[in-house]
Write a protein that holds these residues in place. Structure first.
Motif, PDB file in Angstrom:
ATOM      1  N   ILE A   1     -10.437   6.494  -9.660  1.00  0.00           N
ATOM      2  CA  ILE A   1     -10.464   5.550  -8.540  1.00  0.00           C
ATOM      3  C   ILE A   1      -9.767   4.233  -8.882  1.00  0.00           C
ATOM      4  O   ILE A   1      -9.779   3.303  -8.074  1.00  0.00           O
ATOM      5  N   THR A   2      -9.164   4.162 -10.061  1.00  0.00           N
ATOM      6  CA  THR A   2      -8.473   2.940 -10.492  1.00  0.00           C
ATOM      7  C   THR A   2      -7.021   3.265 -10.837  1.00  0.00           C
ATOM      8  O   THR A   2      -6.703   4.379 -11.239  1.00  0.00           O
ATOM      9  N   GLN A   3      -6.156   2.285 -10.693  1.00  0.00           N
ATOM     10  CA  GLN A   3      -4.750   2.461 -11.060  1.00  0.00           C
ATOM     11  C   GLN A   3      -4.222   1.132 -11.577  1.00  0.00           C
ATOM     12  O   GLN A   3      -4.271   0.110 -10.878  1.00  0.00           O
ATOM     13  N   GLN A   4      -3.722   1.127 -12.813  1.00  0.00           N
ATOM     14  CA  GLN A   4      -3.253  -0.116 -13.426  1.00  0.00           C
ATOM     15  C   GLN A   4      -1.836  -0.469 -12.986  1.00  0.00           C
ATOM     16  O   GLN A   4      -0.989   0.399 -12.855  1.00  0.00           O
ATOM     17  N   GLN A   5      -1.636  -1.751 -12.769  1.00  0.00           N
ATOM     18  CA  GLN A   5      -0.287  -2.296 -12.591  1.00  0.00           C
ATOM     19  C   GLN A   5       0.066  -3.035 -13.863  1.00  0.00           C
ATOM     20  O   GLN A   5      -0.483  -4.101 -14.151  1.00  0.00           O
ATOM     21  N   PRO A   6       0.972  -2.492 -14.685  1.00  0.00           N
ATOM     22  CA  PRO A   6       1.284  -3.141 -15.952  1.00  0.00           C
ATOM     23  C   PRO A   6       1.971  -4.482 -15.742  1.00  0.00           C
ATOM     24  O   PRO A   6       2.627  -4.713 -14.732  1.00  0.00           O
TER      25      PRO A   6
ATOM     26  N   GLU B   1      -5.542  -4.197   4.118  1.00  0.00           N
ATOM     27  CA  GLU B   1      -5.868  -3.167   5.113  1.00  0.00           C
ATOM     28  C   GLU B   1      -4.664  -2.257   5.360  1.00  0.00           C
ATOM     29  O   GLU B   1      -3.582  -2.725   5.717  1.00  0.00           O
ATOM     30  N   ARG B   2      -4.874  -0.966   5.147  1.00  0.00           N
ATOM     31  CA  ARG B   2      -3.872   0.058   5.411  1.00  0.00           C
ATOM     32  C   ARG B   2      -4.594   1.327   5.851  1.00  0.00           C
ATOM     33  O   ARG B   2      -5.758   1.546   5.527  1.00  0.00           O
ATOM     34  N   ASP B   3      -3.899   2.211   6.549  1.00  0.00           N
ATOM     35  CA  ASP B   3      -4.496   3.483   6.936  1.00  0.00           C
ATOM     36  C   ASP B   3      -4.741   4.337   5.693  1.00  0.00           C
ATOM     37  O   ASP B   3      -3.850   4.479   4.841  1.00  0.00           O
ATOM     38  N   LEU B   4      -5.944   4.919   5.592  1.00  0.00           N
ATOM     39  CA  LEU B   4      -6.326   5.742   4.449  1.00  0.00           C
ATOM     40  C   LEU B   4      -6.974   7.037   4.924  1.00  0.00           C
ATOM     41  O   LEU B   4      -7.586   7.081   5.995  1.00  0.00           O
ATOM     42  N   ASP B   5      -6.867   8.062   4.093  1.00  0.00           N
ATOM     43  CA  ASP B   5      -7.629   9.285   4.307  1.00  0.00           C
ATOM     44  C   ASP B   5      -8.807   9.367   3.336  1.00  0.00           C
ATOM     45  O   ASP B   5      -9.906   9.769   3.712  1.00  0.00           O
ATOM     46  N   ASP B   6      -8.563   9.035   2.066  1.00  0.00           N
ATOM     47  CA  ASP B   6      -9.592   9.165   1.047  1.00  0.00           C
ATOM     48  C   ASP B   6      -9.521   7.954   0.121  1.00  0.00           C
ATOM     49  O   ASP B   6      -8.915   6.944   0.494  1.00  0.00           O
ATOM     50  N   ALA B   7     -10.114   8.029  -1.069  1.00  0.00           N
ATOM     51  CA  ALA B   7     -10.332   6.808  -1.839  1.00  0.00           C
ATOM     52  C   ALA B   7      -9.991   6.943  -3.320  1.00  0.00           C
ATOM     53  O   ALA B   7     -10.539   6.230  -4.146  1.00  0.00           O
ATOM     54  N   TRP B   8      -9.053   7.835  -3.666  1.00  0.00           N
ATOM     55  CA  TRP B   8      -8.747   8.109  -5.073  1.00  0.00           C
ATOM     56  C   TRP B   8      -7.401   7.498  -5.447  1.00  0.00           C
ATOM     57  O   TRP B   8      -6.382   8.169  -5.487  1.00  0.00           O
ATOM     58  N   MET B   9      -7.416   6.204  -5.744  1.00  0.00           N
ATOM     59  CA  MET B   9      -6.164   5.472  -5.928  1.00  0.00           C
ATOM     60  C   MET B   9      -5.343   5.988  -7.107  1.00  0.00           C
ATOM     61  O   MET B   9      -4.111   5.918  -7.083  1.00  0.00           O
ATOM     62  N   ARG B  10      -5.979   6.513  -8.132  1.00  0.00           N
ATOM     63  CA  ARG B  10      -5.221   7.074  -9.255  1.00  0.00           C
ATOM     64  C   ARG B  10      -4.257   8.150  -8.762  1.00  0.00           C
ATOM     65  O   ARG B  10      -3.145   8.281  -9.287  1.00  0.00           O
ATOM     66  N   ASP B  11      -4.665   8.903  -7.763  1.00  0.00           N
ATOM     67  CA  ASP B  11      -3.892  10.055  -7.313  1.00  0.00           C
ATOM     68  C   ASP B  11      -2.971   9.750  -6.148  1.00  0.00           C
ATOM     69  O   ASP B  11      -1.878  10.307  -6.049  1.00  0.00           O
TER      70      ASP B  11
END
Length: 341
Positions: free
Chosen positions: A333-338, A76-86
């Motif tokens: 909407i996705t972001q990889q953690q290598p 849980e964190r404060d968010l404005d939108d939902a585009w994790m890639r960006d």
């Protein structure tokens, strides 16, 4: 110490996502519900191959857990939108692969667009970096993860209307942008496209992200969006972009092999606006390819191409129309953690 961004097909530790909450992107309760179903479908598809952590806005945990189940980690964190890639960090690894770092680009709501809010989202990259224990590498360059694509061997794809656009970096020269990108991603050569797809300049557009136009599938190999219908404004545009890519060489001096992937047959949305539906906006995870689907006759052909390109991965089609209605696709909407070490 030098860090570099691994290619998306390199091993991941996990995938990061962000949960849709009430905001201007999803204008009605129905649109928000559809978006949440779509995000949950993507999370379920990725979870078959690797862990998924979903950052959820304050007070939204119940809605997320109801659709995601117990198999997706929630933070849980404060968010404005939902585009994790960006909004999330761009992860990099040290040259020996042992240390994880997180590039924290400056985020300004995709060029300070009038509908966007980014007070919270501008802090998410640092929050995620802290959660992973990665060293945070901050940058003054206004940029997003969807605006870059790397081959892991020194080459990065960029678009002029993003990194050089007046909405983001009005005082930066091309040389300065390249130097900052190379410093943070460990790249050596930038291949610039002049712009993105037509629909990406409408409301909720990013003003030209490259990850809906072209993406590396292997060193020296690029998949590129092709619009075969002359009735669509991207018809001539994509011919030009593909020609530019075919004329390009990568950091190793290889002429790029370009694999064209035809756009879905649908040209307009329910409001009569031209769509920028694209199969290029896919996501590679450990052993899998999560591919945008549009209930379209060309879905199967696109899936077959990705199976040929990634024979050791399972291709999963996920309906992405509700995601595109908000301005992006599965990659957005996705972001990889290598995987470090």
């Amino acid at each position: 110490m030098t860090f570099r961004m691994p290619p998306e097909w390199a091993p991941h530790t996990r995938t990061w996502m962000a949960w849709p909450g009430p905001n201007p992107t999803f204008e009605s309760a129905e649109e928000l519900a559809e978006a949440r179903e779509a995000w949950a479908s993507v999370a379920a598809a990725v979870r078959k191959y690797e862990p998924v952590t979903m950052v959820v806005g304050t007070g939204q945990l119940d809605s997320a857990r109801a659709l995601l189940g117990e198999d997706v980690e929630l933070v849980e964190r404060d968010l404005d939108d939902a585009w994790m890639r960006d909004i999330g960090p761009t992860f990099t690894l040290s040259e020996d692969g042992r240390e994880l770092a997180a590039v924290d680009w400056t985020f300004n709501g995709w060029g300070a667009q009038d509908w966007a809010r980014w007070g919270h989202d501008a802090k998410i990259a640092a929050e995620v970096a802290d959660l992973t224990g990665a060293a945070r590498h901050a940058s003054a360059l206004v940029n997003e993860g969807g605006a870059i694509h790397v081959d892991g061997e020194g080459t990065v794809l960029l678009t002029e209307t993003v990194q050089l656009g007046p909405e983001r970096n009005p005082d930066w020269t091309r040389e300065q942008v390249e130097a900052e990108i190379h410093r943070l991603l460990g790249t050596e050569k930038a291949i610039w496209l002049p712009r993105g797809l037509s629909g990406d300049y409408g409301r909720y557009g990013t003003l030209g992200h490259v990850d809906i136009v072209a993406a590396f599938a292997a060193p020296g190999v690029v998949v590129a969006h092709s619009q075969p219908d002359p009735a669509h404004p991207d018809h001539e545009l994509t011919k030009d972009l593909i020609a530019r890519l075919r004329a390009s060489t990568d950091a190793k001096g290889r002429q790029l092999e370009v694999v064209e992937i035809e756009a879905p047959t649908v040209l307009r949305d329910e409001d009569g606006e031209f769509v920028d539906y694209s199969y290029i906006n896919h996501y590679l995870c450990n052993g899998g390819v999560v591919l945008c689907a549009f209930d379209d006759p060309r879905d199967d052909a696109a899936a077959a191409t990705f199976r040929r390109l990634f024979p050791d991965r399972t291709v999963t089609l996920v309906d992405a129309r509700a995601i595109f209605a908000g301005g992006g696709g599965i990659h957005c909407i996705t972001q990889q953690q290598p995987k470090a070490g």
